[in-house]
Motif scaffolding. Structure first.
Motif, PDB file in Angstrom:
ATOM      1  N   THR A  70     -19.992  28.249  29.124  1.00 50.49           N
ATOM      2  CA  THR A  70     -20.374  28.380  30.526  1.00 50.49           C
ATOM      3  C   THR A  70     -21.550  29.344  30.548  1.00 50.49           C
ATOM      4  OG1 THR A  70     -19.589  28.758  32.773  1.00 50.49           O
ATOM      5  CG2 THR A  70     -18.816  30.301  31.116  1.00 50.49           C
ATOM      6  N   TYR A  71     -22.393  29.214  31.541  1.00 51.04           N
ATOM      7  CA  TYR A  71     -23.630  29.990  31.566  1.00 51.04           C
ATOM      8  C   TYR A  71     -23.779  30.690  32.907  1.00 51.04           C
ATOM      9  CZ  TYR A  71     -24.617  27.094  27.544  1.00 51.04           C
ATOM     10  OH  TYR A  71     -24.532  26.478  26.330  1.00 51.04           O
ATOM     11  N   LEU A  72     -24.290  31.913  32.857  1.00 47.42           N
ATOM     12  CA  LEU A  72     -24.526  32.682  34.068  1.00 47.42           C
ATOM     13  C   LEU A  72     -26.024  32.852  34.279  1.00 47.42           C
ATOM     14  CD1 LEU A  72     -21.895  35.529  33.627  1.00 47.42           C
ATOM     15  CD2 LEU A  72     -21.670  33.428  34.949  1.00 47.42           C
ATOM     16  N   ARG A 109     -22.879  30.591  38.261  1.00 52.79           N
ATOM     17  CA  ARG A 109     -22.320  30.035  37.027  1.00 52.79           C
ATOM     18  C   ARG A 109     -22.600  28.544  36.972  1.00 52.79           C
ATOM     19  NH1 ARG A 109     -17.603  27.904  36.614  1.00 52.79           N
ATOM     20  NH2 ARG A 109     -16.661  29.090  38.295  1.00 52.79           N
ATOM     21  N   PHE A 110     -23.089  28.091  35.807  1.00 55.13           N
ATOM     22  CA  PHE A 110     -23.396  26.683  35.590  1.00 55.13           C
ATOM     23  C   PHE A 110     -22.759  26.226  34.284  1.00 55.13           C
ATOM     24  CE2 PHE A 110     -26.673  27.779  38.581  1.00 55.13           C
ATOM     25  CZ  PHE A 110     -26.903  26.622  39.285  1.00 55.13           C
ATOM     26  N   ILE A 155     -33.263  22.615  32.295  1.00 52.86           N
ATOM     27  CA  ILE A 155     -34.233  22.587  33.387  1.00 52.86           C
ATOM     28  C   ILE A 155     -33.552  22.241  34.706  1.00 52.86           C
ATOM     29  CG2 ILE A 155     -36.314  21.455  34.244  1.00 52.86           C
ATOM     30  CD1 ILE A 155     -37.045  21.047  31.219  1.00 52.86           C
ATOM     31  N   ALA A 156     -32.662  21.273  34.701  1.00 47.88           N
ATOM     32  CA  ALA A 156     -31.988  20.873  35.938  1.00 47.88           C
ATOM     33  C   ALA A 156     -31.161  22.025  36.518  1.00 47.88           C
ATOM     34  CB  ALA A 156     -31.105  19.655  35.690  1.00 47.88           C
ATOM     35  N   SER A 157     -30.443  22.747  35.662  1.00 49.81           N
ATOM     36  CA  SER A 157     -29.644  23.887  36.132  1.00 49.81           C
ATOM     37  C   SER A 157     -30.548  25.006  36.636  1.00 49.81           C
ATOM     38  CB  SER A 157     -28.758  24.411  35.007  1.00 49.81           C
ATOM     39  OG  SER A 157     -27.851  23.427  34.602  1.00 49.81           O
ATOM     40  N   PRO A 180     -11.246  35.252  34.991  1.00 51.48           N
ATOM     41  CA  PRO A 180     -11.599  36.678  34.891  1.00 51.48           C
ATOM     42  C   PRO A 180     -13.110  36.916  34.894  1.00 51.48           C
ATOM     43  CG  PRO A 180     -10.657  35.913  32.834  1.00 51.48           C
ATOM     44  CD  PRO A 180     -10.500  34.803  33.824  1.00 51.48           C
ATOM     45  N   LEU A 181     -13.880  35.963  34.391  1.00 53.60           N
ATOM     46  CA  LEU A 181     -15.329  36.089  34.434  1.00 53.60           C
ATOM     47  C   LEU A 181     -15.822  36.094  35.876  1.00 53.60           C
ATOM     48  CD1 LEU A 181     -18.051  36.189  32.954  1.00 53.60           C
ATOM     49  CD2 LEU A 181     -17.996  33.694  32.904  1.00 53.60           C
ATOM     50  N   ASP A 182     -15.314  35.171  36.682  1.00 53.95           N
ATOM     51  CA  ASP A 182     -15.684  35.135  38.095  1.00 53.95           C
ATOM     52  C   ASP A 182     -15.290  36.433  38.813  1.00 53.95           C
ATOM     53  OD1 ASP A 182     -16.792  32.653  37.778  1.00 53.95           O
ATOM     54  OD2 ASP A 182     -15.161  31.555  38.774  1.00 53.95           O
TER      55      ASP A 182
END
Length: 135
Positions: A23-25, A40-41, A46-48, A129-131
């Motif tokens: 997951t990417y922030l 979070r994506f 490029i689209a994100s 927990p990340l959120d």
């Protein structure tokens, strides 16, 4: 994984998983006020990045009244001609290999605290927990 304190002569252990999910922030920081926005994506592409820029613009200047300057590194998905920069947003690129110049780099240290050196049974188990840390 990262370094940790341990008694001399004791090798600390950390659980790990052999499979990977990601997951990417995407983080936006106002350098003077410290106000942050973290998105979070599921991908870093490029689209994100286009979606993140659009969301950033919609959250911080929906009336299109300001110029928003976004400092980014030289990643391919930041420099691509396919990047759609919303009106009122200007991208400024840092010098190559200078992560210390990125205002958002300091976001990641506290987000990782408490999440590192652990094995998560699934990506969804990590996301909760990340959120909470992002809030």
């Amino acid at each position: 994984m990262r370094r940790c304190w341990a008694k001399r002569g004791v090798r600390p252990t950390a659980p790990h998983a052999n499979g990977f999910e990601w997951t990417y922030l995407y983080g936006f920081v106002h350098p003077f006020s410290g106000r942050t926005d973290v998105l979070r994506f599921d991908a870093v592409d490029i689209a994100s990045f286009n979606a993140a820029l659009s969301m950033f613009k919609a959250r911080f200047d929906p009336a299109d009244e300001r110029l928003l300057v976004v400092v980014v590194d030289n990643a391919g998905w930041h420099r691509s001609p396919k990047v759609v920069v919303p009106s009122g947003v200007q991208l400024v690129f840092t010098l190559p290999y200078t992560p210390e110049l990125m205002p958002a780099e300091h976001l990641w240290i506290p987000l990782k605290e408490g999440l590192v050196n652990r094995a998560w049974p699934s990506l969804q188990a990590l996301i909760e927990p990340l959120d909470q840390r992002c809030v």
